[in-house]
Design an enzyme around this catalytic site. Sequence first.
Site, PDB file in Angstrom:
ATOM      1  N   LYS A 183       0.884  -1.171   0.000  1.00 14.85           N
ATOM      2  CA  LYS A 183       0.000   0.000   0.000  1.00 14.85           C
ATOM      3  C   LYS A 183       0.923   1.223   0.000  1.00 14.85           C
ATOM      4  O   LYS A 183       2.136   1.091   0.096  1.00 14.85           O
ATOM      5  CB  LYS A 183      -0.897   0.008   1.243  1.00 14.85           C
ATOM      6  CG  LYS A 183      -1.853  -1.186   1.302  1.00 14.85           C
ATOM      7  CD  LYS A 183      -2.958  -1.028   2.346  1.00 14.85           C
ATOM      8  CE  LYS A 183      -2.508  -1.318   3.756  1.00 14.85           C
ATOM      9  NZ  LYS A 183      -3.639  -1.359   4.738  1.00 14.85           N
TER      10      LYS A 183
ATOM     11  N   GLU B  58       1.888   9.758   1.764  1.00 14.57           N
ATOM     12  CA  GLU B  58       1.059  10.705   2.518  1.00 14.57           C
ATOM     13  C   GLU B  58       1.041  10.382   4.011  1.00 14.57           C
ATOM     14  O   GLU B  58       1.207  11.271   4.840  1.00 14.57           O
ATOM     15  CB  GLU B  58      -0.380  10.720   1.979  1.00 14.57           C
ATOM     16  CG  GLU B  58      -0.554  10.430   0.499  1.00 14.57           C
ATOM     17  CD  GLU B  58      -0.023  11.495  -0.429  1.00 14.57           C
ATOM     18  OE1 GLU B  58      -0.005  12.669  -0.054  1.00 14.57           O
ATOM     19  OE2 GLU B  58       0.407  11.125  -1.554  1.00 14.57           O
TER      20      GLU B  58
END
Lengths: 742, 324
Positions: free
Chosen positions: A704, A708
């Site tokens: 994943k 951010e």
Amino acid sequence: MDKEINYTESYFADDRVDGIEKVTGKAKFAAEHPLAEMAYAVFVCSTIPKGAIKNMVLYEARNAPGVLDIIYYLNCPTIPGHRPYDKDPNKKGFEWRGLKVFNDNIIYSNGQPIALVIADTLERAVYAASLVKAEYVTEDFITDFEKGKKDEALLKKAGDYKRGEADAYKTAAVFVEDEYTIPIETHNPMELHATTAVWEGDNKLTVYDKSQGPKGTQAELARNFGLDEKNVRVVTEYVGGAFGSALRSWPHVPAAVIAARKVKRPVKLVLTREQMFTMVGYRPHAWQKIAIGAGKDGKLVGISHHAISNTSTYEDFSEGIVGVSQFLYDCPNVNTSYKLLPLNINTPTWMRGPGPATGCFALECALDDLSYKLNIDPIELRLINYAEVHPASKLPWTSKFLKECYALGKEKIGWHNRAAIPGSLKENGMLVGYGMAGGVFGAGRGQAAAKGILKSDGSLVLQSAVSDMGPGTSTAMVTIGAELMGLPMNKIKFELGDTDLPPGPTQGGSGSTSAVGAAINAVCDSLKQTLKEMAIQQVPAFSTAKPEDVQYKKGMLFFKSDKTISISYTDLLQQSGKPEIEVIKDSARASAEAQKYAMHSFSVHFVKLQVHPVTGVIRLEHIVSTADAGKIITPKPARSQMVGGAVGGIGMALTEEVVIDHHFGRYVNSNFGDYHVPVNADTPIIDVLFADKPDPIINPMGSKGIGEIALVGVAPAIANAVYNATGKRVRELPITPDKLLS
Amino acid sequence: MINFEFVRTSTVKNAIAALSKTPGAQFIAGGTNLVDLMKKGVAAPKRLIDINSLPLRDITSDSKGILIGALALNSEVAEHPLIKNKLSLLAKALDAGASAQLRNMATIGGNILQRTRCSYFNDSTMPCNKREPGSGCGAKNGYHRMHAVFGASDKCIAVHPSDMCVALAALDAVVHTAGPKGERKVLFADFHRLPGDNPELDHHLQPGELITGIYVPANSFNKQHYLKIRDRASYAFALVSVAVALEVTDGIIKNAKLSMGGVAHKPWRLISTEQFLVGKAASKETFTEAAAVAMTGAVGLTHNRFKIKMGKAAVREALLQAIR
């Protein structure tokens, strides 16, 4: 995908594959392509925030030595995308998004480009630009966010949300309700934005650009200039940081293209550091009001979260600030609202962790406050409200190892040393505080294509038209290729940053590894399949086999039932007389998966810091960043990315603030001396711990995104630690020493 | 950048002559401030006289004090054994200034003559009486978080940005100059000016004069400290800073010199505070009272009012750190 691939077996070093090029200066960034006959362009910028150009005095500048041309609104060629398209819904047209450079005499913001001086040397262009004078008709303007947000008539609705009852927090046994503000923060990557534009004839354009998405830039430019996409080549081989500022093309990109066309020479346009504040976006100024109510047991009853962030007057920019309150914790009643306040400044844009970085500041600080009111440990409070499924959609997550992150960080930071009563822990005369906060960002898999060229000399070239702005995308792709093909990393080259390559996604939203990695997977599967078929067709020993009888491992093809029958793929290619085989594969977007699952990466950041009890000076002592980002493909660059995010979070929490003088509507600290990006001395030991569990759904690698979540949650963790140390809750970032003076 | 003439000189005499020859000529040494100002169009010297080869880089001492050549680099001075051993206050102040890269370029003379970092001064589209006399002060009604709380005028509220100068003011240093009319010695506290009606003038250097060195008289301060409070840990100008030099015997303050940075157009000597301290016990109570004396008369505006409170905290803390 062959089942024998084991991602936990990390047998390849994960040094950056482009590290040596970067540190030795061999890597060529957008402004570093030496071209014959290069001309240099320098912007002249507006000195008022709103109004119109009345007159421009160009005589002196035109006659300055070396000046080739000066472009401004009166002599700028007509650009197809710059004319507003016909509003007739039956007609389709492209309109440039944002400021249409030199299209008219209207001034929307201070620092807006109003002319472009092109000369034979940079110095001459700089000098001539200083001679251009503009006279303006000025108009009343508003740059003051605090003032504007009180004027309901100025606000634009940007989305409301309600689940259960609105404002249910009021019915809870305990609730908190407060306002939070963050100022404008700028991306300001080390590398300045730069564009070098080269025309071949009237219809063929090459642009060397600082861009996070070469394909996106290509599409924007092709449509803006009415060109066929195949005649626009965008090269972004190396990008020196961007953090979102290069997700779209800003006015300097078409300006360089226009200039190159006009002077019929390659034109290089590099923004100044000051222009990096006024031309390439920023994280918007945001006000938030959040209220959270809970029962005495800590179970959340309701969250109300409202936000206003600024945009420009010529373009709406919104981001999902309040979205985090809708799903990060399990809560039956949630209502949110979001509004935009247009100001006479340039347009903001996505900046690392856009939306959640701002939203989590309010949500995670408010939860911290609530934990003290409830007398429940802040980690415990989050566990009490742990969302097992997505609270809004009720979909299960593809993977969620957030509990592991809490446990890892709690141990590493020494959470047991935290004092439950704020301001009560001292070491060597300094107040000591511990704080934590969570972060989240969407995960998923975008569309990407990749090409693989397997050569008989044993090397593999992988290609995709993506950028690597610094996270280590190239290194990750080489690692994935190496593990899938069983080849050493130094035999594999990843080529990127060129629109001549198969289309890759724009690098943003923490999505590159997932999208491009999935395409590389498809490419490697296909290469292996091709090799198996070739062996059957061309090697007599394999001629009786079916493809499923042949196995590929570490460069060798075997007969499954008799491992003594084998051939290396290099021998196979040589025997077949083929110097190389080539495949292109497309990997689709995870749309079907998104119907069945929620997809997110999670982080939890832990902070230990000291505050001087009298002067208010903060010293960070230790940051522990933990993350559930699926399987970590390249541990070293992944760690670096987390560290970089934490440093960005330190800036957000303690030092970064763009200041505007509202009398003049002009930025007053648009330089690195006055806009304080954290320096080494501000940065403590940063430990990074990954849950490192593969996600079973999102992509074949199990990864994943990280980009951010590395930053989201860092600022509230610091603010929470400051509160724990001092008992002072600072709700307006940055937390500078004056705000903590006793 | 406007074209300019560039000349190199190797003697003080030639340098002074070269400066006098062209109106609008300026000396350049490290250039860490002047080059920036030239790029921004704030300074536009017609002639630059490179003085880096002048023989003014030595650091020497005798029984009466230490003489630091004007061209000694900030980093060299901070690292010099004489300075580290005898003038730790100066070494600390130098280390608190700018960044390592800048300290490796910037000279002592240049540090004294650096211009304010007021945003309005540095942006030629903004009004600024210092840059363009009569254009007004943008900072006063604008953004003035970094600005003066002592000695400001209606015309200018800028501060002197140096850390080193704050220490030199406390140490009663003397500026040595040479010029067309001969050599002069100026007491450091008298070298810089308050803005008054002529904020365009930073100091009392006469036309054509060159700083040749800084003389720091020998002293008996056994407690010294430089405290700087700023928005980030390095490469940021002082919100407030305090230089403390004390002579403490048997717990009693025999002699005290204090000055502040980030609060005025010049390094701000705290004469009343010094007088208050002499003869008193070096204690927390004394220092708390002294801090209140130090900030008496300070005037804050919207964004810099915190400096009064912060100044008090800093003076007290610097005194405490000095005796620690």
